[in-house]
Design a protein around this motif. Structure first.
Motif, PDB file in Angstrom:
ATOM      1  N   GLY A   7     -85.760  12.722 -84.661  1.00 45.02           N
ATOM      2  CA  GLY A   7     -85.172  11.388 -84.738  1.00 45.02           C
ATOM      3  C   GLY A   7     -83.717  11.371 -85.149  1.00 45.02           C
ATOM      4  N   SER A   8     -83.195  12.490 -85.646  1.00 47.27           N
ATOM      5  CA  SER A   8     -81.798  12.538 -86.089  1.00 47.27           C
ATOM      6  C   SER A   8     -80.911  13.088 -84.971  1.00 47.27           C
ATOM      7  CB  SER A   8     -81.669  13.423 -87.329  1.00 47.27           C
ATOM      8  OG  SER A   8     -81.922  14.773 -86.970  1.00 47.27           O
ATOM      9  N   SER A   9     -79.648  13.250 -85.272  1.00 58.22           N
ATOM     10  CA  SER A   9     -78.704  13.875 -84.353  1.00 58.22           C
ATOM     11  C   SER A   9     -78.283  15.210 -84.934  1.00 58.22           C
ATOM     12  CB  SER A   9     -77.463  12.997 -84.177  1.00 58.22           C
ATOM     13  OG  SER A   9     -77.800  11.800 -83.530  1.00 58.22           O
ATOM     14  N   VAL A  10     -78.046  16.191 -84.071  1.00 56.63           N
ATOM     15  CA  VAL A  10     -77.567  17.498 -84.508  1.00 56.63           C
ATOM     16  C   VAL A  10     -76.367  17.891 -83.658  1.00 56.63           C
ATOM     17  CG1 VAL A  10     -79.799  18.319 -85.343  1.00 56.63           C
ATOM     18  CG2 VAL A  10     -79.128  18.793 -83.012  1.00 56.63           C
ATOM     19  N   SER A  11     -75.534  18.762 -84.226  1.00 60.95           N
ATOM     20  CA  SER A  11     -74.373  19.291 -83.516  1.00 60.95           C
ATOM     21  C   SER A  11     -74.501  20.798 -83.416  1.00 60.95           C
ATOM     22  CB  SER A  11     -73.078  18.983 -84.280  1.00 60.95           C
ATOM     23  OG  SER A  11     -72.826  17.608 -84.283  1.00 60.95           O
ATOM     24  N   LEU A  12     -74.381  21.302 -82.204  1.00 61.52           N
ATOM     25  CA  LEU A  12     -74.336  22.736 -81.973  1.00 61.52           C
ATOM     26  C   LEU A  12     -72.889  23.075 -81.677  1.00 61.52           C
ATOM     27  CD1 LEU A  12     -77.401  23.154 -79.577  1.00 61.52           C
ATOM     28  CD2 LEU A  12     -77.371  23.058 -82.060  1.00 61.52           C
ATOM     29  N   GLN A  13     -72.385  24.164 -82.264  1.00 61.07           N
ATOM     30  CA  GLN A  13     -70.990  24.518 -82.058  1.00 61.07           C
ATOM     31  C   GLN A  13     -70.872  25.951 -81.575  1.00 61.07           C
ATOM     32  OE1 GLN A  13     -67.802  24.752 -85.233  1.00 61.07           O
ATOM     33  NE2 GLN A  13     -67.266  22.832 -84.205  1.00 61.07           N
ATOM     34  N   CYS A  14     -69.974  26.140 -80.646  1.00 60.22           N
ATOM     35  CA  CYS A  14     -69.724  27.435 -80.035  1.00 60.22           C
ATOM     36  C   CYS A  14     -68.223  27.720 -80.179  1.00 60.22           C
ATOM     37  CB  CYS A  14     -70.136  27.344 -78.562  1.00 60.22           C
ATOM     38  SG  CYS A  14     -69.752  28.766 -77.548  1.00 60.22           S
ATOM     39  N   ARG A  15     -67.882  28.844 -80.767  1.00 57.65           N
ATOM     40  CA  ARG A  15     -66.471  29.205 -80.921  1.00 57.65           C
ATOM     41  C   ARG A  15     -66.102  30.204 -79.826  1.00 57.65           C
ATOM     42  NH1 ARG A  15     -63.949  32.752 -85.616  1.00 57.65           N
ATOM     43  NH2 ARG A  15     -64.861  34.281 -84.255  1.00 57.65           N
ATOM     44  N   THR A  54     -68.505  21.707 -78.857  1.00 55.72           N
ATOM     45  CA  THR A  54     -69.569  21.078 -79.624  1.00 55.72           C
ATOM     46  C   THR A  54     -70.497  20.321 -78.691  1.00 55.72           C
ATOM     47  OG1 THR A  54     -68.093  20.814 -81.521  1.00 55.72           O
ATOM     48  CG2 THR A  54     -70.073  19.448 -81.502  1.00 55.72           C
ATOM     49  N   LEU A  55     -71.787  20.479 -78.921  1.00 55.30           N
ATOM     50  CA  LEU A  55     -72.800  19.702 -78.207  1.00 55.30           C
ATOM     51  C   LEU A  55     -73.522  18.846 -79.230  1.00 55.30           C
ATOM     52  CD1 LEU A  55     -74.442  19.076 -75.610  1.00 55.30           C
ATOM     53  CD2 LEU A  55     -76.021  20.885 -76.354  1.00 55.30           C
ATOM     54  N   GLN A  56     -73.449  17.542 -79.074  1.00 56.10           N
ATOM     55  CA  GLN A  56     -74.182  16.597 -79.923  1.00 56.10           C
ATOM     56  C   GLN A  56     -75.486  16.259 -79.219  1.00 56.10           C
ATOM     57  OE1 GLN A  56     -73.931  14.899 -82.790  1.00 56.10           O
ATOM     58  NE2 GLN A  56     -71.846  15.159 -83.422  1.00 56.10           N
ATOM     59  N   ILE A  57     -76.596  16.396 -79.927  1.00 53.43           N
ATOM     60  CA  ILE A  57     -77.902  16.024 -79.402  1.00 53.43           C
ATOM     61  C   ILE A  57     -78.383  14.844 -80.234  1.00 53.43           C
ATOM     62  CG2 ILE A  57     -80.254  16.773 -78.893  1.00 53.43           C
ATOM     63  CD1 ILE A  57     -79.151  19.682 -79.021  1.00 53.43           C
ATOM     64  N   HIS A  58     -78.586  13.708 -79.579  1.00 49.69           N
ATOM     65  CA  HIS A  58     -78.989  12.495 -80.281  1.00 49.69           C
ATOM     66  C   HIS A  58     -80.499  12.284 -80.172  1.00 49.69           C
ATOM     67  CE1 HIS A  58     -74.831  11.402 -80.902  1.00 49.69           C
ATOM     68  NE2 HIS A  58     -74.609  11.716 -79.636  1.00 49.69           N
ATOM     69  N   ASN A  59     -81.076  11.670 -81.210  1.00 47.33           N
ATOM     70  CA  ASN A  59     -82.494  11.355 -81.263  1.00 47.33           C
ATOM     71  C   ASN A  59     -83.339  12.585 -80.918  1.00 47.33           C
ATOM     72  OD1 ASN A  59     -84.783   9.812 -81.666  1.00 47.33           O
ATOM     73  ND2 ASN A  59     -84.784   9.010 -79.578  1.00 47.33           N
ATOM     74  N   VAL A  60     -83.235  13.607 -81.736  1.00 49.26           N
ATOM     75  CA  VAL A  60     -83.937  14.877 -81.515  1.00 49.26           C
ATOM     76  C   VAL A  60     -85.442  14.655 -81.428  1.00 49.26           C
ATOM     77  CG1 VAL A  60     -84.492  17.114 -82.563  1.00 49.26           C
ATOM     78  CG2 VAL A  60     -82.143  16.264 -82.609  1.00 49.26           C
ATOM     79  N   THR A  61     -86.054  15.252 -80.406  1.00 47.58           N
ATOM     80  CA  THR A  61     -87.503  15.219 -80.233  1.00 47.58           C
ATOM     81  C   THR A  61     -88.002  16.655 -80.158  1.00 47.58           C
ATOM     82  OG1 THR A  61     -87.455  15.247 -77.816  1.00 47.58           O
ATOM     83  CG2 THR A  61     -87.340  13.077 -78.889  1.00 47.58           C
ATOM     84  N   ARG A  62     -89.314  16.819 -80.106  1.00 53.06           N
ATOM     85  CA  ARG A  62     -89.889  18.165 -79.991  1.00 53.06           C
ATOM     86  C   ARG A  62     -89.469  18.820 -78.677  1.00 53.06           C
ATOM     87  NH1 ARG A  62     -93.904  19.249 -83.769  1.00 53.06           N
ATOM     88  NH2 ARG A  62     -95.019  20.676 -82.412  1.00 53.06           N
ATOM     89  N   THR A  87     -86.926  22.233 -85.411  1.00 54.00           N
ATOM     90  CA  THR A  87     -87.068  20.954 -86.088  1.00 54.00           C
ATOM     91  C   THR A  87     -87.576  21.167 -87.499  1.00 54.00           C
ATOM     92  OG1 THR A  87     -89.284  20.670 -85.181  1.00 54.00           O
ATOM     93  CG2 THR A  87     -87.470  19.630 -83.981  1.00 54.00           C
ATOM     94  N   LEU A  88     -87.231  20.242 -88.354  1.00 53.24           N
ATOM     95  CA  LEU A  88     -87.660  20.271 -89.751  1.00 53.24           C
ATOM     96  C   LEU A  88     -88.581  19.086 -89.993  1.00 53.24           C
ATOM     97  CD1 LEU A  88     -84.150  20.882 -91.309  1.00 53.24           C
ATOM     98  CD2 LEU A  88     -85.961  22.561 -91.047  1.00 53.24           C
ATOM     99  N   ALA A  89     -89.625  19.320 -90.753  1.00 55.98           N
ATOM    100  CA  ALA A  89     -90.538  18.242 -91.134  1.00 55.98           C
ATOM    101  C   ALA A  89     -90.713  18.290 -92.637  1.00 55.98           C
ATOM    102  CB  ALA A  89     -91.884  18.416 -90.440  1.00 55.98           C
ATOM    103  N   SER A  90     -90.660  17.154 -93.273  1.00 57.59           N
ATOM    104  CA  SER A  90     -90.833  17.082 -94.720  1.00 57.59           C
ATOM    105  C   SER A  90     -92.227  16.571 -95.032  1.00 57.59           C
ATOM    106  CB  SER A  90     -89.797  16.150 -95.323  1.00 57.59           C
ATOM    107  OG  SER A  90     -90.010  16.007 -96.699  1.00 57.59           O
ATOM    108  N   THR A  91     -92.859  17.159 -96.044  1.00 57.35           N
ATOM    109  CA  THR A  91     -94.178  16.693 -96.464  1.00 57.35           C
ATOM    110  C   THR A  91     -94.013  15.520 -97.417  1.00 57.35           C
ATOM    111  OG1 THR A  91     -94.206  18.205 -98.335  1.00 57.35           O
ATOM    112  CG2 THR A  91     -95.170  18.988 -96.262  1.00 57.35           C
ATOM    113  N   THR A  92     -95.093  14.835 -97.685  1.00 50.71           N
ATOM    114  CA  THR A  92     -95.063  13.735 -98.650  1.00 50.71           C
ATOM    115  C   THR A  92     -95.300  14.298-100.047  1.00 50.71           C
ATOM    116  OG1 THR A  92     -97.393  13.315 -98.245  1.00 50.71           O
ATOM    117  CG2 THR A  92     -95.814  12.031 -96.957  1.00 50.71           C
ATOM    118  N   THR A  93     -95.793  13.471-100.950  1.00 47.72           N
ATOM    119  CA  THR A  93     -95.921  13.901-102.342  1.00 47.72           C
ATOM    120  C   THR A  93     -97.010  14.930-102.573  1.00 47.72           C
ATOM    121  OG1 THR A  93     -97.330  12.017-102.802  1.00 47.72           O
ATOM    122  CG2 THR A  93     -94.983  11.779-103.266  1.00 47.72           C
TER     123      THR A  93
END
Length: 153
Positions: A7-15, A54-62, A87-93
């Motif tokens: 659901g977030s956006s990520v940036s991949l960068q290539c030098r 830079t490659l911006q990927i919006h609304n990251v999905t599986r 992808t990263l997933a966070s657990t609850t409490t």
């Protein structure tokens, strides 16, 4: 490798170091060139012979996880760089914990989660931790507090 939240956006960068300025394009999972638009946006910044694509990927999905390739070329040659997005997933409490001496699964508070210390989870637990998707990392809230998805090199 770089991690991002669903659901977030990520940036991949290539030098790239090249002169004259190279043309750059991106592929996902060794497919054809990515089509830029609302999902993917590409940009490049240059300083002399150094270039940062830079490659911006919006609304990251599986579907976005996996290998990305930055392909660059100019009149004198071509090159590539590979980046893996997971992808990263966070657990609850509360979450599961495996007792390595008995292979028993228990529910514990987040402060006691140490999934990363379990070396060989049983098959029924591995499926719950995303075995079908090797690019998914499960972190507790405690681990999330100190997590840096883009560590400095």
């Amino acid at each position: 490798m770089i991690g991002g939240y669903v659901g977030s956006s990520v940036s991949l960068q290539c030098r790239v170091e090249a002169n004259p300025r190279p043309s750059v394009y991106w592929t996902h999972s060794h497919a054809t060139r990515l089509q830029y638009g609302s999902k993917y946006q590409a940009s490049m910044r240059s300083e002399g012979y150094r270039h940062w694509a830079t490659l911006q990927i919006h609304n990251v999905t599986r579907d976005d996880i996996g290998a990305y390739t930055c392909l660059h070329e100019n009149a004198l040659g071509k090159g590539r760089a590979d980046i893996t997005l997971y992808t990263l997933a966070s657990t609850t409490t509360s979450t599961m914990m495996i007792d390595p001496t008995t292979d028993q699964v228990t529910t514990t508070l987040e402060d006691y989660l140490e999934i990363s210390s379990v070396e060989a989870p049983t098959d029924h637990v591995a499926a719950d931790l995303g075995e079908e998707d090797p690019y998914v990392v499960v972190l507790s809230q405690h681990q999330m507090q100190s997590f840096d998805p883009m560590p400095s090199s």
